[in-house]
Design a protein around this motif. Sequence first.
Motif, PDB file in Angstrom:
ATOM      1  N   ARG A   1     123.624  63.989  97.020  1.00 59.50           N
ATOM      2  CA  ARG A   1     123.215  62.683  96.503  1.00 59.50           C
ATOM      3  C   ARG A   1     123.587  61.553  97.448  1.00 59.50           C
ATOM      4  O   ARG A   1     122.896  60.543  97.527  1.00 59.50           O
ATOM      5  N   ASN A   2     124.661  61.731  98.205  1.00 62.16           N
ATOM      6  CA  ASN A   2     125.158  60.668  99.056  1.00 62.16           C
ATOM      7  C   ASN A   2     124.878  60.883 100.542  1.00 62.16           C
ATOM      8  O   ASN A   2     125.410  60.173 101.383  1.00 62.16           O
ATOM      9  N   ASN A  38     124.876  62.566 107.615  1.00 64.79           N
ATOM     10  CA  ASN A  38     125.943  61.956 108.403  1.00 64.79           C
ATOM     11  C   ASN A  38     126.608  62.971 109.323  1.00 64.79           C
ATOM     12  O   ASN A  38     126.917  62.668 110.476  1.00 64.79           O
ATOM     13  N   ILE A  39     126.810  64.191 108.819  1.00 62.99           N
ATOM     14  CA  ILE A  39     127.441  65.229 109.628  1.00 62.99           C
ATOM     15  C   ILE A  39     126.538  65.609 110.797  1.00 62.99           C
ATOM     16  O   ILE A  39     127.002  65.743 111.932  1.00 62.99           O
ATOM     17  N   ILE A  40     125.250  65.755 110.540  1.00 69.73           N
ATOM     18  CA  ILE A  40     124.307  66.088 111.622  1.00 69.73           C
ATOM     19  C   ILE A  40     124.295  64.986 112.672  1.00 69.73           C
ATOM     20  O   ILE A  40     124.307  65.252 113.875  1.00 69.73           O
ATOM     21  N   GLU A  41     124.309  63.737 112.238  1.00 69.42           N
ATOM     22  CA  GLU A  41     124.329  62.610 113.172  1.00 69.42           C
ATOM     23  C   GLU A  41     125.611  62.600 114.004  1.00 69.42           C
ATOM     24  O   GLU A  41     125.567  62.381 115.216  1.00 69.42           O
ATOM     25  N   LEU A  57     127.840  71.455  89.829  1.00 68.61           N
ATOM     26  CA  LEU A  57     128.928  70.482  89.855  1.00 68.61           C
ATOM     27  C   LEU A  57     129.489  70.176  91.239  1.00 68.61           C
ATOM     28  O   LEU A  57     129.998  69.075  91.461  1.00 68.61           O
ATOM     29  N   PHE A  58     129.442  71.102  92.167  1.00 66.18           N
ATOM     30  CA  PHE A  58     130.155  70.938  93.433  1.00 66.18           C
ATOM     31  C   PHE A  58     129.306  70.268  94.518  1.00 66.18           C
ATOM     32  O   PHE A  58     129.760  69.339  95.182  1.00 66.18           O
ATOM     33  N   LEU A  59     128.090  70.734  94.718  1.00 70.45           N
ATOM     34  CA  LEU A  59     127.262  70.240  95.817  1.00 70.45           C
ATOM     35  C   LEU A  59     126.446  68.966  95.540  1.00 70.45           C
ATOM     36  O   LEU A  59     126.169  68.218  96.476  1.00 70.45           O
ATOM     37  N   TYR A  72     136.460  60.250 100.628  1.00 69.88           N
ATOM     38  CA  TYR A  72     136.506  59.988 102.064  1.00 69.88           C
ATOM     39  C   TYR A  72     135.208  60.403 102.755  1.00 69.88           C
ATOM     40  O   TYR A  72     134.805  59.778 103.729  1.00 69.88           O
ATOM     41  N   LEU A  73     134.557  61.437 102.249  1.00 74.76           N
ATOM     42  CA  LEU A  73     133.294  61.885 102.843  1.00 74.76           C
ATOM     43  C   LEU A  73     132.128  60.968 102.478  1.00 74.76           C
ATOM     44  O   LEU A  73     131.235  60.732 103.285  1.00 74.76           O
ATOM     45  N   THR A  74     132.116  60.463 101.237  1.00 75.87           N
ATOM     46  CA  THR A  74     130.953  59.720 100.755  1.00 75.87           C
ATOM     47  C   THR A  74     131.170  58.223 100.630  1.00 75.87           C
ATOM     48  O   THR A  74     130.212  57.463 100.587  1.00 75.87           O
ATOM     49  N   ARG A  75     132.423  57.792 100.492  1.00 75.47           N
ATOM     50  CA  ARG A  75     132.762  56.379 100.249  1.00 75.47           C
ATOM     51  C   ARG A  75     132.106  55.865  98.963  1.00 75.47           C
ATOM     52  O   ARG A  75     131.668  54.736  98.869  1.00 75.47           O
TER      53      ARG A  75
END
Length: 96
Positions: free
Chosen positions: A72-73, A78-81, A65-67, A8-11
């Motif tokens: 990468r995406n 997107n969050i800053i925008e 593994l997590f970040l 949902y965050l990266t599509r």
Amino acid sequence: MHELIYYYLTRVAPTWEVTWFFILHGIAMPAEVVVKKVVPEKMRLHPAVSSVLTLGFVAVTVNWLFLPQLARNGVEENIIEEYSKLMDLFKGLLPF
């Protein structure tokens, strides 16, 4: 569930990195319990040393593994925008 959140965050289709992160941590925790039961008390590491090793393990696996899937995406961009647009909305609602 975490892969779904990342989707949902990266599509972007899941890469299963996040799942492997939790599988690795799920294996490490019982392994630590077994080691603590097998190793005698006086041969165990000092709690300060074991705490640093635990935090190091978490830091390495988070960066491995997590970040990366988020970085990468471009999720942080997107969050800053989105927050910038939210701040613009609040500025427009202020009376002064």
